[in-house]
Design a protein around this motif. Structure first.
Motif, PDB file in Angstrom:
ATOM      1  N   TRP A 205       0.716  -1.399  -0.143  1.00  0.00           N
ATOM      2  CA  TRP A 205       0.050   0.020  -0.050  1.00  0.00           C
ATOM      3  C   TRP A 205       0.772   1.224  -0.088  1.00  0.00           C
ATOM      4  CZ3 TRP A 205      -5.608   0.009  -0.001  1.00  0.00           C
ATOM      5  CH2 TRP A 205      -6.002  -1.231   0.232  1.00  0.00           C
ATOM      6  N   GLU A 206       0.464   2.118  -0.453  1.00  0.00           N
ATOM      7  CA  GLU A 206       1.169   3.623  -0.640  1.00  0.00           C
ATOM      8  C   GLU A 206       0.267   4.666  -0.302  1.00  0.00           C
ATOM      9  OE1 GLU A 206       2.523   5.240  -4.484  1.00  0.00           O
ATOM     10  OE2 GLU A 206       1.089   3.824  -5.488  1.00  0.00           O
ATOM     11  N   LEU A 207       0.815   5.470   0.484  1.00  0.00           N
ATOM     12  CA  LEU A 207       0.291   6.828   0.728  1.00  0.00           C
ATOM     13  C   LEU A 207       0.252   7.831  -0.223  1.00  0.00           C
ATOM     14  CD1 LEU A 207      -1.373   8.234   3.385  1.00  0.00           C
ATOM     15  CD2 LEU A 207       0.962   9.322   4.070  1.00  0.00           C
ATOM     16  N   VAL A 208      -1.080   7.777  -0.889  1.00  0.00           N
ATOM     17  CA  VAL A 208      -0.744   8.718  -2.115  1.00  0.00           C
ATOM     18  C   VAL A 208      -0.752  10.128  -1.790  1.00  0.00           C
ATOM     19  CG1 VAL A 208      -2.155   7.116  -3.590  1.00  0.00           C
ATOM     20  CG2 VAL A 208      -3.472   8.635  -2.274  1.00  0.00           C
ATOM     21  N   GLN A 209      -1.296  10.593  -0.592  1.00  0.00           N
ATOM     22  CA  GLN A 209      -1.199  11.940  -0.123  1.00  0.00           C
ATOM     23  C   GLN A 209      -1.801  12.057   1.197  1.00  0.00           C
ATOM     24  OE1 GLN A 209      -1.345  14.689  -3.383  1.00  0.00           O
ATOM     25  NE2 GLN A 209      -0.993  16.401  -1.994  1.00  0.00           N
ATOM     26  N   PHE A 210      -1.060  13.012   2.007  1.00  0.00           N
ATOM     27  CA  PHE A 210      -1.789  13.415   3.397  1.00  0.00           C
ATOM     28  C   PHE A 210      -2.353  14.916   3.263  1.00  0.00           C
ATOM     29  CE2 PHE A 210      -2.008  14.940   7.779  1.00  0.00           C
ATOM     30  CZ  PHE A 210      -2.476  13.807   8.327  1.00  0.00           C
ATOM     31  N   TYR A 211      -3.571  15.186   3.450  1.00  0.00           N
ATOM     32  CA  TYR A 211      -4.126  16.443   3.212  1.00  0.00           C
ATOM     33  C   TYR A 211      -4.533  17.025   4.541  1.00  0.00           C
ATOM     34  CZ  TYR A 211      -4.396  14.457  -1.793  1.00  0.00           C
ATOM     35  OH  TYR A 211      -4.291  13.792  -2.814  1.00  0.00           O
ATOM     36  N   ASP A 212      -4.286  18.443   4.158  1.00  0.00           N
ATOM     37  CA  ASP A 212      -4.911  19.170   5.424  1.00  0.00           C
ATOM     38  C   ASP A 212      -6.366  19.511   5.257  1.00  0.00           C
ATOM     39  OD1 ASP A 212      -4.913  20.889   7.359  1.00  0.00           O
ATOM     40  OD2 ASP A 212      -3.805  22.861   6.394  1.00  0.00           O
ATOM     41  N   TYR A 213      -7.001  18.540   5.171  1.00  0.00           N
ATOM     42  CA  TYR A 213      -8.450  18.635   4.907  1.00  0.00           C
ATOM     43  C   TYR A 213      -9.035  17.705   6.128  1.00  0.00           C
ATOM     44  CZ  TYR A 213      -7.746  20.015   0.207  1.00  0.00           C
ATOM     45  OH  TYR A 213      -7.115  20.668  -1.127  1.00  0.00           O
ATOM     46  N   PRO A 214     -10.491  17.907   6.428  1.00  0.00           N
ATOM     47  CA  PRO A 214     -10.987  17.056   7.504  1.00  0.00           C
ATOM     48  C   PRO A 214     -11.038  15.602   7.210  1.00  0.00           C
ATOM     49  CG  PRO A 214     -12.390  18.903   6.797  1.00  0.00           C
ATOM     50  CD  PRO A 214     -11.218  18.772   5.847  1.00  0.00           C
ATOM     51  N   ALA A 215     -11.071  14.701   8.342  1.00  0.00           N
ATOM     52  CA  ALA A 215     -11.022  13.169   8.111  1.00  0.00           C
ATOM     53  C   ALA A 215     -12.247  12.759   7.202  1.00  0.00           C
ATOM     54  CB  ALA A 215     -11.428  12.521   9.695  1.00  0.00           C
ATOM     55  N   LEU A 216     -11.889  11.722   6.514  1.00  0.00           N
ATOM     56  CA  LEU A 216     -12.783  11.033   5.449  1.00  0.00           C
ATOM     57  C   LEU A 216     -13.446   9.968   5.974  1.00  0.00           C
ATOM     58  CD1 LEU A 216     -10.178  11.435   2.494  1.00  0.00           C
ATOM     59  CD2 LEU A 216     -12.138  12.951   3.009  1.00  0.00           C
ATOM     60  N   SER A 217     -14.695   9.976   5.617  1.00  0.00           N
ATOM     61  CA  SER A 217     -15.675   8.853   5.850  1.00  0.00           C
ATOM     62  C   SER A 217     -16.056   7.860   4.844  1.00  0.00           C
ATOM     63  CB  SER A 217     -16.928   9.363   6.447  1.00  0.00           C
ATOM     64  OG  SER A 217     -16.877  10.357   7.369  1.00  0.00           O
ATOM     65  N   ASP A 218     -15.771   8.012   3.591  1.00  0.00           N
ATOM     66  CA  ASP A 218     -16.091   7.220   2.683  1.00  0.00           C
ATOM     67  C   ASP A 218     -15.266   7.697   1.245  1.00  0.00           C
ATOM     68  OD1 ASP A 218     -17.148   4.903   1.383  1.00  0.00           O
ATOM     69  OD2 ASP A 218     -19.270   6.125   0.665  1.00  0.00           O
ATOM     70  N   ILE A 219     -15.163   6.668   0.379  1.00  0.00           N
ATOM     71  CA  ILE A 219     -14.385   6.774  -0.877  1.00  0.00           C
ATOM     72  C   ILE A 219     -15.414   5.967  -1.900  1.00  0.00           C
ATOM     73  CG2 ILE A 219     -12.926   4.835  -0.608  1.00  0.00           C
ATOM     74  CD1 ILE A 219     -10.837   6.509  -1.978  1.00  0.00           C
ATOM     75  N   TYR A 220     -15.579   6.453  -3.110  1.00  0.00           N
ATOM     76  CA  TYR A 220     -16.158   5.785  -4.217  1.00  0.00           C
ATOM     77  C   TYR A 220     -15.542   6.307  -5.459  1.00  0.00           C
ATOM     78  CZ  TYR A 220     -20.283   4.749  -6.771  1.00  0.00           C
ATOM     79  OH  TYR A 220     -21.118   4.219  -7.701  1.00  0.00           O
TER      80      TYR A 220
END
Length: 716
Positions: A205-220
């Motif tokens: 697995w690779e960390l594609v990016q760490f963002y200065d945005y709020p926590a994420l709940s879902d991905i689609y």
């Protein structure tokens, strides 16, 4: 007269007989609203157009086989909260939750077996199963989280064995998505948004990016290249290069988004908390708010689209919602109200009413012992707290500012008094068809002697600032309780009131109930009180620690309910109390013990449940309930620990061979309690351990379709 229940000598004998024969047993509470249950739902999956599943608090699993028109509750054999669910087809699926719990079914949810995940670290058993993704019957992935660590487990043999995968340094993951056996994504975050990606089935697995945005709940992902991720504070991210880079889109909402779904390549929704949905019609590039006029406290935790394009959503307090036309219109088919019940009253065995306070008001009516309810509200949307009927057609409601009346069984309600001083009326009682009392804020007392046409107003100055409950035991003698420990009594039909000594001088007293002219009970934020001499002396009862909102008795049998969903029961007039097994953590504020022995409780977000005391259910065999259960269930023995006898209750939904065996801690068989063909029903067995030594024992219920074991402790 409200709460004053007269019973025949014959029924008194039956109660005395049952109290002597049975020890105090847990009850089988049935959900009436929402249907099939009202505990919070956290995940949902539809493997095809008709079959759908949702899971949630207290091990809840519900299923529909008719595209969401009706739902049934399944037996998960656990009280552990479930957070995730994934079905490969209509029969084969998985559910996961707290404490690394992972369950599998191969028969559409009838039987669930536990799946053991690797426990390589000291805290693996504490991981919560946040998401499950199976790409076929053999290959699947499970995402776990505990405190500062996330883990992903993979199976290639249908859950028989698992390997642990790394997460590329992402520690707060809570959602998982695989497009095929190789390409997958996980997202989450705490201090910022985290997204990781694999292209080799999770080997790396690779960390594609760490963002200065709020926590994420879902991905689609709409397709192999275009993806949407969403989470707290209306955050929506978009990628057009297979998740390598992400940019924030123009979301106009600050609502938390729990789930993202698309009904086609262009039209999608962000669903979550509050009364606003996000909607896009250009594949996620732009989003708009869709306000459907719902109450702001709705929260949906998950939603799915079926192959034919219908949308289904599930959320807190058991709320279910669906749209059959691509999100243009929505319906909640499983609930008659989402408002909080404040009081329930039945005028006979079948016909009852409930009113809602603590938010928008509502008036509910049932004519089939609570199995179905209809709302009688039209334009009156302020809180209502008390209800009382003097006959089948005539009833009164005490509410915020107004006193209302019906003369046609609730079909129409009209005002008989409206306060000009913003008084809040909290309860109502009538001693005959003409004479009634309403109490409320500022110690106010309203009285009518002509069936509500006119009301006189007085103030009970010794009562404190708010009166919460009133109960008359005859035409002259009545009691009322309120805040600051206030207990007042009248013996002249409300002309004068005298204060009684309360052991809870500063407590908020919430209800008063009398079973005869001398015996009464009070609930409060500090505990329960009882008098046996008409209130000359009130004593603190030996109830489980905590505050209670309502208490009611029918002779020796009584119940009390609390704002955290706690239910306690006594079968000896309050001498002893036992806390009932947890039904819900929804607040319970309404309670009614009907003349047919059914007990109704109601509360937060439309919660209505009912039961009949186990001790009062006796059939020709002496051990079975009257209602056929929906699923297999083995209850905890009662009492536990025990010495030397205990009772074991179980439920079977269909006839067949049933065995109940008892083993010691070494696995040695020590007793066979049952081995015979039985009809469907609820049953109670007695176990006598007088010939056994103190220690831990196990009892196992087995049928052709079900096996479960529970532990009990013999303590001599």
């Amino acid at each position: 007269m409200k709460n004053l229940i007269k019973m025949s000598a014959a029924f008194m004998i039956i109660i005395m007989f049952n109290a002597a024969v049975f020890s105090q047993l847990p009850d089988n509470w049935k959900w009436l609203n929402p249907n099939p249950q009202g505990n919070s739902l956290f995940a949902m999956d539809f493997p095809d157009n008709n079959n759908g599943y949702s899971v949630g608090a207290f091990g809840t699993i519900i299923k529909t086989s008719d595209a969401g028109n009706s739902w049934d509750q399944l037996n998960s054999n656990t009280q552990i909260t479930l957070l995730s669910v994934d079905f490969i087809n209509s029969n084969e699926g998985y559910a996961g939750g707290f404490n690394q719990l992972l369950k599998k079914t191969t028969d559409g949810g009838i039987v669930w077996t536990d799946i053991q995940l690797p426990r390589e670290g000291p805290f693996d058993s504490l991981f919560s199963i946040m998401d499950i993704e199976f790409v076929n019957s053999n290959t699947g992935f499970v995402l776990g989280f505990f405190q500062l660590e996330s883990k992903i487990w993979k199976t290639i043999d249908g859950g028989s064995t698992w390997t642990t995968q790394t997460t590329a340094g992402a520690n707060y993951l809570n959602t998982l998505l695989f497009l095929d056996e190789n390409n997958g994504y996980a997202a989450g975050g705490s201090l910022g948004s985290e997204i990781i990606k694999t292209t080799d089935g999770g080997s790396t697995w690779e960390l594609v990016q760490f963002y200065d945005y709020p926590a994420l709940s879902d991905i689609y992902f709409i397709n192999q290249t275009t993806g949407i991720a969403a989470g707290e504070s209306g955050c929506v991210l978009m990628s057009t290069n297979s998740g390598i880079n992400w940019v924030q889109t123009g979301s106009p909402s600050g609502m938390d988004v729990s789930t993202i779904l698309f009904i086609n390549a262009n039209t999608g929704f962000g669903i979550g908390s509050g009364n606003v949905f996000l909607k896009t019609v250009n594949g996620g590039v732009n989003w708009s708010e869709e306000n459907y006029g719902w109450s702001t406290y709705r929260s949906f935790m998950d939603a799915v689209v079926t192959p034919e394009g219908k949308i289904h959503a599930a959320g807190l307090y058991g709320i279910l919602m669906r749209s059959d036309n691509g999100g243009l219109n929505w319906e909640t088919p499983n609930t008659i109200t989402e408002n909080t019940l404040s009081e329930i009253e039945f005028i006979d065995n079948n016909t009852g009413y409930a009113v809602c306070g603590y938010g928008d008001g509502d008036i509910l009516k049932t004519t089939d012992a609570g199995e179905t309810w209809v709302s009688q509200i039209t334009t009156y949307h302020t809180p209502m707290y008390g209800i009382h009927f003097t006959d089948a057609e005539t009833g009164y409601i005490a509410g915020s500012i107004d006193i209302k009346k019906t003369t046609n069984g609730g079909t129409n309600w009209f005002n008989v008094y409206s306060s000009t001083q913003n008084e809040i009326f909290t309860d109502v009682d009538f001693t005959n068809s003409s004479t009634g009392y309403v109490i409320g804020s500022y110690g106010v007392l309203k009285k009518t002697t002509n069936a509500g046409e006119n009301w006189t107003s007085t103030s009970i100055t010794s009562s404190g600032s708010i009166l919460n409950s009133i109960c008359f035991v005859n035409e002259n003698t009545g009691y009322s309780v309120g805040d600051f420990g206030a207990i007042v009594k009248t013996t002249d039909a409300g002309v004068t009131w005298t204060s009684q000594i309360s052991p809870f001088t500063m407590a908020y007293l919430t209800s008063v109930d009398f079973t005869d002219e001398n015996t009464g009970y009070i609930s409060s934020g500090a505990g329960l009180l009882k008098t046996t001499n008409g209130g000359d002396e009130w004593l603190i009862m030996n109830a489980p620690t905590g505050g209670y909102y309502k208490v009611q008795f029918r002779n020796e049998f009584g119940y009390a309910v609390a704002s955290n969903g706690k239910i306690i029961k006594s079968i000896d007039a309050g001498i002893n109390w036992i806390e009932q097994p947890t039904v819900t953590n929804n607040g319970l504020y309404a309670l009614y013990f009907n003349s047919d022995n059914y007990v109704y409780a109601g509360g937060t977000r439309g919660t209505i449940i009912k039961t009949i005391p186990t001790e009062l259910i006796v059939t020709s065999s002496g051990n079975s309930y009257t209602e056929i259960p929906n699923s297999f269930k083995l209850n905890q023995n009662y009492p536990n620990p025990f010495n030397p006898t205990t009772k074991i209750n179980f439920e079977i939904p269909k006839s067949g061979l049933v065995t109940m065996k008892v083993y010691d801690i070494t696995g040695k068989l020590v007793d066979i309690l049952l081995n015979e063909n039985m009809n469907a029903g609820n049953f109670t067995l007695d176990f006598n351990g007088s010939n056994l030594s103190s220690g831990i024992y196990f009892y196992t219920l087995s049928t052709q379709d079900f096996t479960e074991t529970k532990r009990m402790i013999l303590l001599k």
